[in-house]
Design a protein around this motif. Structure first.
Motif, PDB file in Angstrom:
ATOM      1  N   CYS A  11       2.447  -2.408 -10.276  1.00 38.39           N
ATOM      2  CA  CYS A  11       1.063  -2.030  -9.998  1.00 38.39           C
ATOM      3  C   CYS A  11       0.162  -3.256 -10.064  1.00 38.39           C
ATOM      4  CB  CYS A  11       0.606  -0.984 -11.011  1.00 38.39           C
ATOM      5  SG  CYS A  11      -1.165  -0.655 -10.928  1.00 38.39           S
ATOM      6  N   CYS A  14      -2.465  -2.572 -13.440  1.00 35.48           N
ATOM      7  CA  CYS A  14      -1.995  -2.574 -14.831  1.00 35.48           C
ATOM      8  C   CYS A  14      -0.696  -3.353 -15.004  1.00 35.48           C
ATOM      9  CB  CYS A  14      -1.837  -1.144 -15.345  1.00 35.48           C
ATOM     10  SG  CYS A  14      -0.539  -0.218 -14.500  1.00 35.48           S
ATOM     11  N   CYS A  51      -0.768   2.273  -9.066  1.00 32.07           N
ATOM     12  CA  CYS A  51      -0.602   3.651  -9.517  1.00 32.07           C
ATOM     13  C   CYS A  51      -1.790   4.471  -9.031  1.00 32.07           C
ATOM     14  CB  CYS A  51      -0.612   3.784 -11.040  1.00 32.07           C
ATOM     15  SG  CYS A  51       0.155   2.487 -11.975  1.00 32.07           S
ATOM     16  N   CYS A  54      -4.708   4.116 -11.151  1.00 29.14           N
ATOM     17  CA  CYS A  54      -5.303   2.777 -11.177  1.00 29.14           C
ATOM     18  C   CYS A  54      -6.118   2.480  -9.924  1.00 29.14           C
ATOM     19  CB  CYS A  54      -4.212   1.715 -11.321  1.00 29.14           C
ATOM     20  SG  CYS A  54      -3.494   1.652 -12.963  1.00 29.14           S
TER      21      CYS A  54
HETATM   22 ZN   LIG Z   1      -1.327   0.887 -12.630  1.00 31.32          ZN
END
Ligand SMILES: [Zn+2]
Length: 84
Positions: A11, A14, A51, A54
């Motif tokens: 990702c 994150c 994600c 996210c």
């Molecule tokens: Zn993420």
């Protein structure tokens, strides 16, 4: 033959590694530098992944610029769809 092999992507926000199917693919519109969701993986060129949770935290930061080779100008990713 890598049977049972699960492609993993990181990702952009994150930096967690997850199976690709759990991430949203992002693509770059080369015409205007917009970073868009690319759920059908139709966009050409390099992609990036994030994600779902996210997506709203995506920023035009150095990490994203690296992912899109300094071509990103604007993030046009819709946040998690609202249920109406
Ligand atoms: Zn993420």
């Amino acid at each position: 033959m890598k049977r049972g092999h699960v492609p993993v992507r990181t990702c952009l926000v994150c930096m967690r590694k997850r199976p690709r199917v759990e991430l949203v693919r992002l693509g770059l519109d080369a015409e205007n530098g917009r970073v868009l969701e690319d759920r059908q993986a139709k966009m050409k060129g390099r992609g990036a992944y994030a994600c779902c949770e996210c997506l709203s935290a995506l920023r035009l930061d150095r990490r994203m610029q690296r992912a899109f080779r300094n071509r990103a100008r604007e993030v046009c990713v819709l946040n998690v769809p609202h249920l109406e």
